[in-house]
Design a protein around this motif. Structure first.
Motif: not given
Length: 343
Positions: A77-102
């Protein structure tokens, strides 16, 4: 003075990541935008993301931003808030990986480039932000059901080989720049028909949609969020899945399964297989498809020649690697004559 890049040895970071127990979310995002000073933006972006533990690879150019990263789940959630600090990234779509072990990335690299997607074009008259119409999974399925619709895979041959949409044109190309011209030539007399494009996460087909609009195609569409977002929507909404096989991804996983079909074969023995790997010989590092049996037989190498090399003393191996530039060969060499069952 703050260091705006990682200074720790890559091997150490990889090992640290393998042992790390922190839960991470792997994702990608992109946005085409007009950035006046990419170098300045790059440094600012690093100061936003590095302190919250973001890892991965981000490209910045005057035409926008392209990112493949992982984020600690606790900081999401902090990461998403950081993106909002960049005007053209405010409502950016995030593509979450389907298979993911991090474990996809082990350090943060933010690099300025001429373009976020290399296209080989020197045409300044087309605006990359003048994109085609975005389609969600449901509308993609509806439009591609029509007989007159043309579906084009804007990815490279090694990507579409392991997975693609039904009835899609899959250009036999190594790079996006080749795909642009190849598709344009192939469809030059079909500019009035609906043209629907897709790629992994949307970034390539979005640029392609702007390009083909510029070239006079009348009905240009793209799959919003690419294969990654399509798979998520199909799963959540119970839609028909029109993608067959596996989605190739550019991190250590090399693929995410979208459907149970295996549409490709082992490049060494020909049995059904869609597992990409890189040749264990570091002087080759060829990308190819290899089944478990061949991995054991060839010791994870692409050929007997490379198998012999990996068993040499380290001094001899280093001597053989000297002067070898891997670069794009990693992908181009999927066409190697060593592979009997290549596409």
């Amino acid at each position: 003075m703050k260091h705006l890049h990682n200074r720790v040895n890559g091997k150490e970071l990889k090992e640290k990541m393998r042992q790390d127990s922190i839960t991470r979310v792997t994702l990608s995002f992109y946005q085409y935008a007009h950035i006046g000073n990419p170098d300045l933006f790059r440094d600012h972006f690093y100061t936003l993301l590095a302190p919250i533990g973001v890892l991965g690879r981000i490209y910045v150019a005057s035409e926008g931003v392209n990112a493949q990263i992982s984020v600690p789940e606790a900081n999401f959630e902090v990461f998403k808030d950081k993106l909002k600090e960049v005007t053209f990234l405010e409502n950016i779509r995030l593509n979450i990986a389907i298979e993911d072990d991090g474990k996809s990335f082990f350090k943060l690299k933010i690099i300025t480039k001429n373009k976020i997607v290399a296209d080989g074009l020197e045409d300044d008259t087309f605006d990359v932000t003048d994109k085609g119409i975005h389609l969600d999974a449901e509308n993609f399925n509806k439009l591609t059901d029509r007989e007159d619709t043309i579906v084009v895979d804007m990815r490279n041959h090694y990507e579409s080989e392991v997975g693609h949409f039904e009835k899609a044109i899959t250009p036999d190309v190594d790079t996006f720049r080749e795909a642009l011209s190849t598709v344009e030539a192939q469809l030059k007399d079909k500019k009035d028909r609906p043209l629907v494009m897709y790629c992994t996460g949307g970034i390539r087909c979005e640029k392609a949609s702007a390009y083909y609009k510029h070239k006079g195609f009348k009905q240009v569409y793209q799959l919003e969020g690419g294969i990654i977002e399509y798979a998520r929507q199909v799963r959540e909404k119970g839609l028909t899945n029109k993608f067959k096989g596996k989605n190739f991804v550019f991190d250590e996983r090399l693929g995410e399964r979208i459907s149970d079909e295996i549409i490709s074969r082992c490049h060494q023995c020909g049995k059904p297989c869609d597992t990409h790997t890189n040749c264990r010989n570091e002087g080759c590092h060829l990308l190819f498809i290899q089944c478990d049996e061949c991995a054991e037989k060839y010791q994870s190498c692409c050929s007997n020649e490379c198998k012999e090399i990996i068993n040499l003393p380290e001094v001899k191996k280093k001597a053989l690697r000297k002067g070898v530039k891997k670069g794009q060969q990693i992908y181009r060499k999927g066409r190697s004559e060593k592979l009997l069952y290549k596409k």
